[in-house]
Motif scaffolding. Structure first.
Motif, PDB file in Angstrom:
ATOM      1  N   GLY A   1       0.793  -1.220   0.000  1.00 35.06           N
ATOM      2  CA  GLY A   1       0.000   0.000   0.000  1.00 35.06           C
ATOM      3  C   GLY A   1       0.823   1.267   0.000  1.00 35.06           C
ATOM      4  O   GLY A   1       0.328   2.334  -0.368  1.00 35.06           O
ATOM      5  N   CYS A   2       2.079   1.185   0.434  1.00 31.94           N
ATOM      6  CA  CYS A   2       2.845   2.430   0.514  1.00 31.94           C
ATOM      7  C   CYS A   2       4.326   2.248   0.222  1.00 31.94           C
ATOM      8  O   CYS A   2       5.005   3.178  -0.157  1.00 31.94           O
ATOM      9  CB  CYS A   2       2.664   3.099   1.878  1.00 31.94           C
ATOM     10  N   GLU A   3       4.845   1.075   0.467  1.00 28.00           N
ATOM     11  CA  GLU A   3       6.273   0.806   0.265  1.00 28.00           C
ATOM     12  C   GLU A   3       7.158   1.736   1.084  1.00 28.00           C
ATOM     13  O   GLU A   3       8.322   1.901   0.765  1.00 28.00           O
ATOM     14  CB  GLU A   3       6.652   0.893  -1.229  1.00 28.00           C
TER      15      GLU A   3
ATOM     16  N   VAL B   1       4.441   2.630   6.384  1.00 24.98           N
ATOM     17  CA  VAL B   1       3.432   3.298   7.198  1.00 24.98           C
ATOM     18  C   VAL B   1       2.086   2.584   7.206  1.00 24.98           C
ATOM     19  O   VAL B   1       1.407   2.548   8.217  1.00 24.98           O
ATOM     20  CB  VAL B   1       3.249   4.769   6.749  1.00 24.98           C
ATOM     21  N   CYS B   2       1.678   2.001   6.085  1.00 27.22           N
ATOM     22  CA  CYS B   2       0.279   1.554   5.999  1.00 27.22           C
ATOM     23  C   CYS B   2       0.030   0.191   6.627  1.00 27.22           C
ATOM     24  O   CYS B   2      -1.079  -0.106   7.042  1.00 27.22           O
ATOM     25  CB  CYS B   2      -0.197   1.563   4.551  1.00 27.22           C
ATOM     26  N   GLY B   3       1.042  -0.661   6.664  1.00 25.77           N
ATOM     27  CA  GLY B   3       0.865  -1.969   7.289  1.00 25.77           C
ATOM     28  C   GLY B   3       0.245  -3.041   6.418  1.00 25.77           C
ATOM     29  O   GLY B   3       0.103  -4.186   6.855  1.00 25.77           O
ATOM     30  N   ALA B   4      -0.135  -2.710   5.185  1.00 28.94           N
ATOM     31  CA  ALA B   4      -0.798  -3.703   4.318  1.00 28.94           C
ATOM     32  C   ALA B   4       0.101  -4.906   4.066  1.00 28.94           C
ATOM     33  O   ALA B   4      -0.376  -6.009   3.827  1.00 28.94           O
ATOM     34  CB  ALA B   4      -1.204  -3.062   2.998  1.00 28.94           C
ATOM     35  N   CYS B   5       1.401  -4.704   4.101  1.00 31.93           N
ATOM     36  CA  CYS B   5       2.361  -5.749   3.735  1.00 31.93           C
ATOM     37  C   CYS B   5       2.802  -6.588   4.921  1.00 31.93           C
ATOM     38  O   CYS B   5       3.729  -7.385   4.795  1.00 31.93           O
ATOM     39  CB  CYS B   5       3.587  -5.100   3.102  1.00 31.93           C
ATOM     40  N   THR B   6       2.174  -6.397   6.081  1.00 29.20           N
ATOM     41  CA  THR B   6       2.663  -7.054   7.295  1.00 29.20           C
ATOM     42  C   THR B   6       2.600  -8.581   7.184  1.00 29.20           C
ATOM     43  O   THR B   6       1.572  -9.143   6.816  1.00 29.20           O
ATOM     44  CB  THR B   6       1.853  -6.563   8.510  1.00 29.20           C
TER      45      THR B   6
ATOM     46  N   ALA C   1       6.812  -6.290   5.271  1.00 29.40           N
ATOM     47  CA  ALA C   1       7.596  -6.936   4.214  1.00 29.40           C
ATOM     48  C   ALA C   1       8.191  -5.903   3.258  1.00 29.40           C
ATOM     49  O   ALA C   1       9.190  -6.177   2.602  1.00 29.40           O
ATOM     50  CB  ALA C   1       6.720  -7.928   3.454  1.00 29.40           C
ATOM     51  N   CYS C   2       7.603  -4.707   3.187  1.00 34.77           N
ATOM     52  CA  CYS C   2       8.155  -3.692   2.286  1.00 34.77           C
ATOM     53  C   CYS C   2       9.401  -3.051   2.867  1.00 34.77           C
ATOM     54  O   CYS C   2      10.085  -2.302   2.190  1.00 34.77           O
ATOM     55  CB  CYS C   2       7.125  -2.610   1.970  1.00 34.77           C
ATOM     56  N   LEU C   3       9.683  -3.310   4.154  1.00 36.18           N
ATOM     57  CA  LEU C   3      10.879  -2.739   4.768  1.00 36.18           C
ATOM     58  C   LEU C   3      11.954  -3.809   4.927  1.00 36.18           C
ATOM     59  O   LEU C   3      12.843  -3.691   5.765  1.00 36.18           O
ATOM     60  CB  LEU C   3      10.545  -2.117   6.130  1.00 36.18           C
TER      61      LEU C   3
HETATM   62  S1  FES Z   1       3.329  -1.435   2.046  1.00 34.93           S
HETATM   63 FE1  FES Z   1       2.724   0.020   3.506  1.00 34.93          FE
HETATM   64  S2  FES Z   1       3.806  -0.670   5.230  1.00 34.93           S
HETATM   65 FE2  FES Z   1       4.552  -1.922   3.693  1.00 34.93          FE
END
Ligand code: FES
Ligand code: FAD
Ligand code: FES
Lengths: 275, 169, 803
Positions: free
Chosen positions: B47-49, B52-57, B67-69
């Protein structure tokens, strides 16, 4: 939003990490929890030639109680320190401040030392280090040194760490009987970097207030036994000395007023906690 | 580990939802891209890469993580779980997933996999959370559809159901 | 849960969508397989708010590893034509910068390469030489500028300036006891769905045809706009949507310029091209709601009755007028009097261009801007006349019994009883208790305030309302535009099971579930017997320009069309059944999966068996009763084109909202705390209570974000300041309280199921309700959004002594 290319070294030993940093200098960047570095990579604002992953170096782990300090190794995650059962007993200020760092999901990976290395002016860990008079343990192939927090943080997102050095650990002084602590933070939303964060520590001699989010780096001042209007006046000077800036979320005057009011409140609370 | 060079693909192996998986990645490849586009596990969303958004958790070695971090190469050798691993079997939902369905705790469902992963881990360690605790824990997830009210209700309901089940056992 | 003879509607059944979404099996655009050889696009974007492009050198990028093609304004203008512009003005609108950049983030070049990483590598090799120009960021500066124009064809920055007069506003103002005014600046924000834009485009050179998959949400008025820009007839521009979409709230209308851009990139590359927008691109350059400067004057009697309004609205649409703009400004044209019986209205509407991101659809669409002015005004009326704000609202409401009520500006309010809704909310929501809480807080020296709002929530937009921007003569020349075609198709397959297709492009609102409930009720089936398909293919499916997911049209319009299509199939099946069962058609009933004779359970036949008959034995089915596939197009007759006096019925349905809230402002930090929020909705017949609650809480969260946290902020030089999710702040679980939701149901006489829209209302009512409460808490005459702590603290902090 994809990183530019870099090599990756997963260091297994401290010597290996030191060697890469020594040979590549500023072209090598340490990656710890990655919670601040990876976005910078993806935005191509950080462009290392090589990333040195230090999270598998066994020697860098561990929370150790020393005579007068808690030594937190470079691979210790913020969540791990927060969950350490003895934290509040050994250093209440950390127990108060750590929950304000981001969110459970970022604390699960972000490291304590990584936050010190990043030196964000609003970050809680640098503030705690400055407030408590903590120390930063640096090492390189060439040798080791230990710096006081107030010498380590020297500018906006800037520290006196050399390119070939890594932070091996940070040292938080332990609480002594009769010390009182308080921490108050204001951010736009829960979990955001602070607009103003105040940490205070009171003992028999007097009180110290450290402020984050206002100056380029967290800054502490001792107020001794001052109280009442005299204390307010001294905080007033402190508020101006921090040279607050305007940004999207708040202007300088607003930040100064928060230093005055929240700063005073934090001090009062720390004093109350002594008794 | 030898130095992984920038312009080559390197073998990355880890355990995903209980099974060994592997694929090739440049050092710079994000774990989200590796999961989604190399391994074809598209349940983890982006969601943000920027964290911040947490979608990739996802779950990494027992803890929630963005996972994006993470880089794919960082995950080598680790144990991961993603939303694809939550349901007990095809056609059945876990207690948590079912609570989400009953409480209408999702609309578009884009934020949902990340929220489920976080909560799944959290409820393992916190059997009786308060609403305030659940809200604090979920503050690292952005949802644009639900206003969070039903998400929090589903989490508390799932906790209660899991307690009941544990009590029965 | 059983419902033998129908009764599925009105129940909060579990959503059929959820199991897949909960197990990671959603099919969002980035999850779908693409053709082998598909290339991936990345976009170079302007770092300047305003600059001439002296030169672009793409030579190095073209030969970079993996690169398939590079596209700039030159290729785009050669292969396509400008996107249509909705006003009569000599301006063009391209999906990429041509000679000049006009906002930070405007596309300058597209690189397509074998993967996104390589495409971004190649972007770094493009050299652009800019000649920076002064930026016009504030709409006031853009209005005043006599030399600097965003579009050379216009000799100003005003793209449209229209005045309207309804009733006799001048006389009303001259006669009235008082004139009370507000002046507001509504800021920019956006609903930022968690899934960003995505496009997969392909060009067939042999047939000169484009095939595009995109998470576009409609309105499909954009289809002809895009086809025209691509210089092909509509049948050579096939647009498809994926089965799932990660939210839109209007925003995914704004993907359309990128559809054109990627279609052209695919043409130049000779390969399919996929582009997934990243979050930084989305925040800077996808789409924004309009910011608006409004001065609103009211002619007021001494008892608080408002007899006339004079609106002066300056709409900032950013750097280009993107279709369907200036629709944001005209969406509320029929509702400029809100929930009130005000008979005289003067309006001046100007559309101004500035160096900011072009605007487009966003939840609330024009409503937040209008109600912020109108409801701030109603509070000012109360304060200035020393009246109770609730009493001022009550005195002005459209009388109960007056429905359908024609507003001064031409809207037709379909149904309601606003007085009853207000009374119920005051009672059940506990306004008196809240007032006691305020008194006590104030006695303790705390800053506590109460805000109220009444609003009419329009839904099902008239496709013709935006033509109100044209003069009546211009409209006559262009031909009338009106209506709102909704469509639904119901098919019976050879096994006798039922499949529904709708062109509503859902973005997470559970359309498949509700459509199944509607059909189940009509045909005596269970919702699980009915399958609903919602991905859309313009080459195969029934659709029209009004198709899509906007103006809260699903329940009212699409749901209605589904019902009508089901009734059509039902009618045919009933005739077939009548023949087989030997009873008159009107004695056939559909229940429990059977079609049978009323009152004689033995004389019945399984639904599937009878339904399959048209496939297996058409010969025995009576003439004209072949029940194979029925498509219904439904457009309500009430949606007429704007009239010669510019009277405009902009929407079909009008829900009613009455909100009140109590808030407290922290003296030290200026932080706002919502103590209690009550929201009463009358959205007509409720089809699925759980989903209605979801729309209300979700809309409330968006509105809270807009009111307190979110702003697309620009520096005076046009630099964009809200470029990440750490700068553009969405509310989280810690910020969004649970609102108290109350309901009343006044069915709409204009829709087949009596339903009205409900998804946008709180985006209209909540920001101003909170602002009214803050104004009450701090004793302010004027306050603009967002209500940030820094802003509010100016009123609570002592004046700083220079030290
Ligand atoms: S895609 Fe938003 S926190 Fe990883
Ligand atoms: C959504 C979100 C919210 C956040 N909110 C906050 C907040 O409120 N407060 C806050 O303080 N932080 C916040 N952070 C940042 C915090 O999570 C990071 O953990 C922390 O700043 C960096 O730690 P890390 O281990 O992740 O370091 P990394 O990201 O790996 O590295 C950060 C920098 O430090 C260097 N570095 C790391 N470790 C070492 C070392 N041992 N020696 C030398 N250099 C090193 C790296 O080279 C890099 O330059 C937030 C992050 C996110 C994504
Ligand atoms: S359900 Fe759509 S973002 Fe959460």
């Amino acid at each position: 939003m994809k990183p530019a290319r870099f090599d990756y070294v997963r260091a297994e030993t401290l010597a290996e990490a030191h060697a890469v940093l020594a040979s590549e200098g500023g072209d090598a960047i340490v990656i710890a929890g990655g919670q601040s570095l990876v976005p910078l990579l993806s935005m191509r604002m950080a462009r290392p030639g090589v990333l040195v992953d230090i999270m598998h170096v066994a020697d860098l782990g561990g929370i150790v109680i020393k005579d007068d300090a808690i030594r937190v190794g470079a691979t210790v995650r913020q969540a791990q320190l927060l969950a350490w059962p003895e934290l509040a007993a050994h250093q209440p200020l950390l127990a108060l401040a750590l929950p304000f760092i981001g969110h459970a999901q970022t604390r699960a990976r972000g490291t304590v030392c990584g936050s010190a290395a990043l030196a964000d002016p609003s970050a809680e860990i640098p503030l705690a280090l400055v407030a408590l008079g903590g120390e930063i343990e640096l090492s390189a192939a060439a040798g080791k040194r230990q710096l006081a927090a107030k010498e380590f943080f020297n500018g906006l997102m800037s520290t006196s760490r050399n390119d070939d050095e890594l932070i091996e650990a940070v040292h938080f002084p332990r609480t002594r009987p009769g010390d009182g602590y308080a921490f108050i933070e204001f951010a736009r939303r829960h979990g955001d970097f602070a607009i103003v964060a105040c940490a205070a520590m009171a003992d028999a001699q007097g009180v110290r207030l450290a402020v984050g989010g206002v100056a380029d780096f967290p800054t502490a001042r001792d107020f001794g036994p001052l109280d009442g209007a005299a204390l307010d006046e001294a905080i007033e000077d402190f508020a101006f000395d921090l040279e607050a800036r305007d940004d999207l979320h708040a202007n300088a005057a607003y930040r100064r007023e928060l230093v005055r009011q929240l700063g005073r409140k934090t001090i009062d609370e720390a004093r109350r906690c002594r008794v | 580990m030898p130095r992984l060079t920038a312009d080559r693909h390197h073998r990355v192996r880890f355990t995903l939802n209980g099974r060994p998986v592997e694929g090739d990645a440049e050092p710079r490849m994000l774990l989200t891209d590796f999961l989604r586009h190399v391994l074809g596990q598209t349940g983890t969303h982006v969601g943000c890469e920027h964290g911040v958004c947490g979608a990739c958790t996802v779950e990494i070695d027992g803890a929630p993580a963005r996972a994006c971090l993470m880089l794919a190469v960082q995950a080598d050798g680790m144990t991961l779980r993603t939303v694809e691993g939550l349901a007990p079997e095809p056609g059945r939902l876990s207690v948590l997933q079912d609570a989400f369905r009953r409480h209408h705790a999702l609309q578009c469902g884009f934020c949902t996999p990340g929220i489920l992963m976080s909560l799944d881990i959290y409820l393992r360690g916190h059997a009786s959370p308060t609403e305030a605790e659940v809200r604090d824990f979920l503050s690292g997830h952005l949802c644009r559809c639900t206003g969070y009210v039903p998400v929090v209700a589903a989490a508390l309901d799932a906790a209660a159901k899991l307690r009941e089940a544990a009590g029965d056992a | 849960m059983t419902a033998s003879g129908g009764g599925w509607l009105g129940q909060s059944i579990e959503r059929v969508e959820d199991a897949n979404l909960l197990t990671g099996r959603g099919r969002y655009i980035d999850d779908l397989a693409v053709r082998t050889g598909t290339l991936h696009a990345a976009i170079l974007r302007s770092p300047h708010a305003h600059a001439r492009i002296r030169s672009i050198d793409v030579a190095a990028a073209r030969t970079a590893p993996g690169v398939g093609a590079v596209l700039t304004g030159a290729e785009v203008t050669a292969l396509s034509s400008s996107l249509a512009v909705g006003v009569r003005a000599p301006i063009q609108s391209w999906p990429i910068a041509v000679d000049r950049v006009r906002y930070v983030g405007e596309p300058i070049a597209v690189v397509v390469a074998t993967d996104r990483y390589l495409a971004e590598d190649a972007l770094e090799l493009i050299e652009v030489e800019y000649e920076p120009l002064p930026a016009l960021v504030d709409p006031r500066d853009a209005l005043a500028s006599t030399e600097l124009f965003l579009h050379d064809g216009l000799k100003s920055n005003v793209a449209s300036d229209r005045s309207f007069r309804y009733g006799d506003p001048e006389a009303a103002f001259a006669k009235a006891a008082r004139k009370i005014s507000v002046s507001i600046h509504y800021p920019r924000n956006s609903c930022t769905p968690i899934e960003t834009y995505g496009v997969v485009a392909e060009y067939d050179a042999n047939e000169d045809a484009y095939d595009v998959l995109a998470n576009f949400m409609g309105p499909f008025t954009m289809h002809p706009v895009m086809a025209r820009s691509l210089k092909v007839p509509g049948n050579r521009f096939r647009l498809r949507t994926p089965p799932d979409s990660g939210g839109s709230f209007g925003v995914k209308q704004g993907v359309f310029p990128y559809i054109v851009l990627m279609a052209l990139a695919a043409r130049v590359a000779g390969k399919p091209v996929k582009w997934v927008e990243d979050r930084l691109e989305h925040l800077a350059a996808s789409v924004s709601a309009t910011n608006r400067m409004t001065t609103l004057d009211a002619a007021v009697e001494s008892d608080g009755r408002v007899v006339a309004l004079a609106w002066d609205q300056v709409e900032d649409v950013g750097a280009h007028i993107r279709a369907p703009e200036p629709a944001t400004l005209y969406r509320m044209q029929g509702n400029l009097t809100g929930a009130y019986a005000i008979r005289h209205v003067a309006v001046r509407n100007r559309v101004v261009l500035t160096n900011k991101t072009p605007t487009g659809l966003n939840r609330g669409f024009g409503g937040p801007q209008v109600y912020y002015a109108l409801e701030r005004l109603m509070q000012r009326v109360a304060v200035e006349l020393n009246l109770d704000p609730l009493e001022v609202i009550r005195r002005n409401l459209v009388p109960a019994g007056a429905f359908p009520y024609r507003t001064a500006t031409g809207g037709l309010l379909d149904s309601g009883n606003y007085q009853q809704a207000v009374d119920t909310a005051v009672q059940d929501g506990g306004l008196a208790e809240l007032q006691a809480r305020r008194d006590q807080a104030r006695a303790e020296g705390r800053l506590y305030g109460i805000g109220l709002t009444a609003a009419v929530e329009p839904s099902v937009s008239n496709m013709g309302y935006v033509t109100a921007v044209l003069t009546p003569e211009e409209r006559r020349k262009a031909g009338p535009k009106n209506g709102a075609q909704a469509t639904a198709t119901i098919a019976v397959d050879p096994s006798g099971s039922v499949t529904v297709h709708i062109a509503s492009a859902p973005q997470g609102q559970g359309h498949r579930t509700v459509a199944a409930q509607i059909v189940a009720d009509a045909l005596g089936l269970k919702p699980s017997d009915v399958r609903v398909v919602t991905d859309l293919d313009t080459a195969r499916d029934a659709w029209s320009i009004a198709s899509g997911n906007y103006s809260s049209r699903f329940a009212a319009a699409v749901g209605g069309a589904v019902h009508l299509a089901a009734m059509q199939i039902k009618g045919k099946l009933a005739r077939g059944a009548a023949a087989q069962l030997n009873v008159p058609t009107d004695e056939i009933e559909f229940a429990n999966g059977k079609i049978g004779a009323k009152g004689n359970p033995d004389n019945a036949i399984a639904f599937g068996r009878l339904a399959a008959a048209s496939h297996w034995s058409p010969g025995v089915v009576p003439d004209g009763a072949q029940a194979l596939r029925e498509t219904v197009f439904w457009s309500p007759p009430q949606l007429e084109a704007p009239g010669d006096l510019d009277e405009t019925n902009s929407s079909l349905c009008h829900g009613f909202i009455f909100d009140f809230c109590g808030v407290e402002v922290d003296r030290v930090t200026g932080a706002l705390r919502i103590d209690k929020y009550v929201t009463m909705h009358d959205c007509g017949t409720i089809l699925h209570p759980g989903m209605v609650a979801g729309q209300v809480t979700g809309g409330f969260a968006h509105a809270l974000g807009a009111a307190v946290y979110e702003e697309f902020a620009y520096a005076p030089d046009g630099a964009f300041l809200s470029g990440t999710f750490a700068d553009y702040l969405l509310p989280t679980t810690m910020e969004v309280p649970a609102p108290v939701i109350l309901h009343m149901e006044s069915p709409s006489p204009f829709t087949p199921l009596g339903a009205k829209g409900v998804g946008e209302g709180n985006c209209m009512s909540t920001p101003v309700c909170i602002a009214n409460a803050v104004a009450d808490a701090l004793g302010l005459d004027a306050i603009d959004l967002p209500l940030t702590p820094g802003k509010l603290a100016q009123f609570t902090h002592p004046k700083e002594q220079e030290s």
